[in-house]
Design a protein around this motif. Structure first.
Motif, PDB file in Angstrom:
ATOM      1  N   THR A  29      53.615  59.682  22.605  1.00 27.46           N
ATOM      2  CA  THR A  29      54.486  60.587  23.371  1.00 27.46           C
ATOM      3  C   THR A  29      53.836  61.026  24.684  1.00 27.46           C
ATOM      4  O   THR A  29      54.509  61.628  25.525  1.00 27.46           O
ATOM      5  N   GLY A  30      52.547  60.741  24.843  1.00 20.31           N
ATOM      6  CA  GLY A  30      51.845  61.151  26.051  1.00 20.31           C
ATOM      7  C   GLY A  30      52.189  60.276  27.249  1.00 20.31           C
ATOM      8  O   GLY A  30      52.734  59.184  27.114  1.00 20.31           O
ATOM      9  N   PHE A  31      51.877  60.801  28.428  1.00 16.28           N
ATOM     10  CA  PHE A  31      51.978  60.063  29.691  1.00 16.28           C
ATOM     11  C   PHE A  31      53.414  59.655  30.032  1.00 16.28           C
ATOM     12  O   PHE A  31      53.704  58.503  30.322  1.00 16.28           O
ATOM     13  N   GLY A  32      54.279  60.661  29.965  1.00 13.33           N
ATOM     14  CA  GLY A  32      55.604  60.522  30.566  1.00 13.33           C
ATOM     15  C   GLY A  32      56.705  59.988  29.689  1.00 13.33           C
ATOM     16  O   GLY A  32      57.866  59.953  30.107  1.00 13.33           O
ATOM     17  N   ARG A  33      56.408  59.596  28.505  1.00 10.93           N
ATOM     18  CA  ARG A  33      57.417  58.981  27.633  1.00 10.93           C
ATOM     19  C   ARG A  33      58.623  59.904  27.423  1.00 10.93           C
ATOM     20  O   ARG A  33      59.744  59.469  27.250  1.00 10.93           O
ATOM     21  N   MET A  34      58.360  61.223  27.458  1.00 11.56           N
ATOM     22  CA  MET A  34      59.434  62.191  27.216  1.00 11.56           C
ATOM     23  C   MET A  34      59.969  62.783  28.531  1.00 11.56           C
ATOM     24  O   MET A  34      60.761  63.724  28.504  1.00 11.56           O
ATOM     25  N   GLY A  35      59.479  62.287  29.660  1.00 15.91           N
ATOM     26  CA  GLY A  35      59.889  62.867  30.941  1.00 15.91           C
ATOM     27  C   GLY A  35      59.026  64.055  31.344  1.00 15.91           C
ATOM     28  O   GLY A  35      59.291  64.722  32.339  1.00 15.91           O
ATOM     29  N   THR A  36      58.003  64.330  30.569  1.00 15.74           N
ATOM     30  CA  THR A  36      56.987  65.346  30.884  1.00 15.74           C
ATOM     31  C   THR A  36      55.648  64.669  30.624  1.00 15.74           C
ATOM     32  O   THR A  36      55.599  63.643  29.923  1.00 15.74           O
ATOM     33  N   PRO A  37      54.540  65.244  31.131  1.00 13.28           N
ATOM     34  CA  PRO A  37      53.271  64.563  30.849  1.00 13.28           C
ATOM     35  C   PRO A  37      53.055  64.343  29.350  1.00 13.28           C
ATOM     36  O   PRO A  37      52.687  63.251  28.917  1.00 13.28           O
ATOM     37  N   PHE A  38      53.300  65.382  28.564  1.00  7.65           N
ATOM     38  CA  PHE A  38      53.121  65.275  27.108  1.00  7.65           C
ATOM     39  C   PHE A  38      54.325  65.898  26.394  1.00  7.65           C
ATOM     40  O   PHE A  38      55.042  66.718  26.986  1.00  7.65           O
ATOM     41  N   ALA A  39      54.500  65.539  25.134  1.00  7.82           N
ATOM     42  CA  ALA A  39      55.612  66.113  24.374  1.00  7.82           C
ATOM     43  C   ALA A  39      55.437  67.614  24.216  1.00  7.82           C
ATOM     44  O   ALA A  39      56.413  68.359  24.120  1.00  7.82           O
ATOM     45  N   ALA A  40      54.179  68.075  24.191  1.00  8.39           N
ATOM     46  CA  ALA A  40      53.924  69.519  24.063  1.00  8.39           C
ATOM     47  C   ALA A  40      54.696  70.284  25.140  1.00  8.39           C
ATOM     48  O   ALA A  40      55.283  71.332  24.868  1.00  8.39           O
ATOM     49  N   GLN A  41      54.696  69.740  26.352  1.00  5.73           N
ATOM     50  CA  GLN A  41      55.404  70.432  27.437  1.00  5.73           C
ATOM     51  C   GLN A  41      56.921  70.272  27.287  1.00  5.73           C
ATOM     52  O   GLN A  41      57.680  71.181  27.598  1.00  5.73           O
ATOM     53  N   ASN A 101      67.525  59.043  19.730  1.00  5.55           N
ATOM     54  CA  ASN A 101      66.818  58.912  21.013  1.00  5.55           C
ATOM     55  C   ASN A 101      66.239  60.237  21.445  1.00  5.55           C
ATOM     56  O   ASN A 101      66.722  61.300  21.037  1.00  5.55           O
ATOM     57  N   ILE A 102      65.208  60.141  22.256  1.00  8.28           N
ATOM     58  CA  ILE A 102      64.660  61.312  22.959  1.00  8.28           C
ATOM     59  C   ILE A 102      63.846  60.754  24.125  1.00  8.28           C
ATOM     60  O   ILE A 102      63.173  59.731  23.975  1.00  8.28           O
ATOM     61  N   GLY A 103      63.907  61.393  25.292  1.00  7.95           N
ATOM     62  CA  GLY A 103      63.186  60.855  26.446  1.00  7.95           C
ATOM     63  C   GLY A 103      63.510  59.374  26.600  1.00  7.95           C
ATOM     64  O   GLY A 103      64.658  58.958  26.460  1.00  7.95           O
ATOM     65  N   MET A 104      62.473  58.577  26.889  1.00  5.97           N
ATOM     66  CA  MET A 104      62.676  57.124  27.011  1.00  5.97           C
ATOM     67  C   MET A 104      62.255  56.419  25.720  1.00  5.97           C
ATOM     68  O   MET A 104      61.521  55.421  25.733  1.00  5.97           O
ATOM     69  N   ILE A 105      62.734  56.967  24.624  1.00  3.93           N
ATOM     70  CA  ILE A 105      62.497  56.385  23.298  1.00  3.93           C
ATOM     71  C   ILE A 105      63.856  56.223  22.633  1.00  3.93           C
ATOM     72  O   ILE A 105      64.713  57.100  22.737  1.00  3.93           O
TER      73      ILE A 105
END
Ligand SMILES: Cc1ncc(COP(=O)(O)O)c(C=O)c1O
Length: 442
Positions: free
Chosen positions: A259-271, A373-377
């Protein structure tokens, strides 16, 4: 022009391939000999559109010039520096750049060479942290059913995939598991976060009551479970886990390897979820998958707890020969620069609705029993063939490959996570091809 076809080996026997049906593969090999941006080139000269960013890692697309150049240059300038009691500038610089994009409070970085090593490092940090704080009775680790945390002993112990566990003896002791959150009966075909299941986080309270908080060191979850088929946390679930951990002094570890490095449209899923863990594991997209490297980010509170005792003493007895390797660090820096220069995290956020619409347009096809789906997943769950689990999805994978599309399957679930440079026409092509494949009788 390189002579690619001559790179095809004539004997495939020696390499025992990972997580692969070796006998099937060696009868019908699928080899990539080149890659650029959104595409692979196969040994028989075909282009294959990459809908999986390699293995959830090539977030900036393939063979990106800045990353390639950084590796070339670094290899000629400083190839290796010992990782223990010595350093080199880029490892420090990369740690600072990681902290810059990490959730607030995660200020320190330990390097590894893979997601599996990141996970085992995180578990060891958690255990040792409690011990240095005088709470050595906190030895239990809590994972989750259907969790994937790599293949090392710590990771498979807290992981929840039976095939990855059952062959390997007693694993770590003192481990318990929360239930997974996948409830297709209630949440099938949900776009984004499912409505039902947030209350499953209170199963952690039940585990705390069973073992007593004073014995529990840490809870580890993937914010979005990827490898068991894209299980998206129900609304409120992660915040509730955070609250329970905080209440009981238990460390919360997010495994952000995919989920890190932009996969969710944020740097990390935490954000993305607005929930900050105490420890975060990363790998894959850290170097765009190009060079093995992982990083574990920890809070200042955890780091500072170790900084006591005589100054000449090692504070934490852990690390790898290749922790912060110069070439990997150079690749990591160039990768983060590429993400930033091209605005790829924002791009993922902006493209996510288009991705969601394309994915859910496959809802009415035969054997499709869930889409999520979520982000680019994205994931498409197929009805298993009676008595032959995994075969339907594997046939879809083989057909897709023949038709110039790379997807990934796990069980009877198709999982996709394209490079974040994907254009709308790539997304149309992915779902157009999948439509034809799923329409045919697989
Ligand atoms: C959440 C998670 N953790 C850990 C790993 C293991 O990473 P690696 O294969 O680099 O060891 C993976 C790999 O897919 C993963 O998805």
């Amino acid at each position: 022009m390189s002579n690619r076809l001559n790179t095809t080996p004539n004997d495939l026997r020696a390499f025992w391939m990972p997580f692969t049906a070796n006998r099937q593969f060696k009868k019908e090999p699928r080899l990539f000999v080149g890659a650029k941006d959104m595409h692979y080139t196969t040994h028989d000269g075909r282009e294959v559109l990459d809908a999986t960013a390699g293995l959830w890692c090539v977030n900036a697309g393939h063979c990106r010039p800045k990353i390639t150049e950084a590796i070339r240059e670094q290899a000629g300038e400083l190839d290796y520096a010992p990782a223990f009691q010595l350093g080199h500038p880029k490892a420090f610089e990369l740690a600072n750049r990681l902290v810059d994009i990490a959730p607030d409070g995660l200020n320190h970085v330990l390097y590894t060479n893979s997601g599996s090593e990141s996970v085992d490092t995180a578990l060891k940090v958690a255990l040792a942290y409690h011990r240095v704080k005088g709470n050595g009775s906190r030895f239990r680790l809590i994972g989750r059913e259907r969790g994937y945390h790599g293949v090392n002993f710590g990771g498979i112990s807290v992981g929840g995939i039976v095939a990855n566990r059952k062959m390997f003896g007693t694993l770590l002791t003192g481990v318990d598991h929360m239930p997974h959150t996948h409830q297709p009966g209630k949440n099938a075909f949900t776009r984004g976060e499912p409505e039902h299941g947030g209350d499953l986080a209170s199963e952690l309270e039940r585990i705390v009551i069973l073992h007593d908080a004073s014995t529990i060191a840490a809870v580890i979850v993937e914010p979005v479970a990827g490898s068991t088929g894209v299980l998206i946390p129900p609304k409120g679930y992660l915040q509730k886990l955070r609250d329970i951990c905080t209440k009981h002094g238990i460390l919360l570890i997010f495994d952000e390897v995919i989920t890190g490095f932009g996969r969710m449209g944020t740097p990390f899923a935490a954000q993305y979820y607005g929930v900050t863990p105490d420890i975060m594991t990363t790998a894959k997209g850290l170097t765009n998958g190009v060079i093995p490297m992982g990083a574990v980010l920890v809070s200042s509170e955890i780091h500072d707890a170790f900084m006591s005792g005589p100054e000449h003493m090692i504070e934490f007895f852990h690390g790898y020969t290749y922790s912060g390797n110069p070439i990997a660090a150079a690749a990591g820096l160039a990768t983060l620069e590429t993400y930033k220069e091209e605005g790829l995290f924002d791009r993922a956020r902006d493209m996510a609705p288009y991705w969601e619409d394309g994915l859910h347009s496959l809802k009415d096809l035969p054997n499709v029993i869930d889409i999520r789906n979520i982000g680019m997943i994205g994931a498409i769950e197929l009805d298993p063939i009676a008595g032959e689990p995994t075969k339907r999805a594997f046939s879809a994978f083989l057909k897709a490959y023949e038709n110039g599309l790379l997807i990934r399957t796990t069980g009877d679930i198709i999982a996709m996570s394209p490079p974040l440079i994907a254009e709308k026409h790539h997304i149309d092509e992915i779902f157009g091809k999948l439509r034809e494949i799923l329409k045919s009788n697989i």
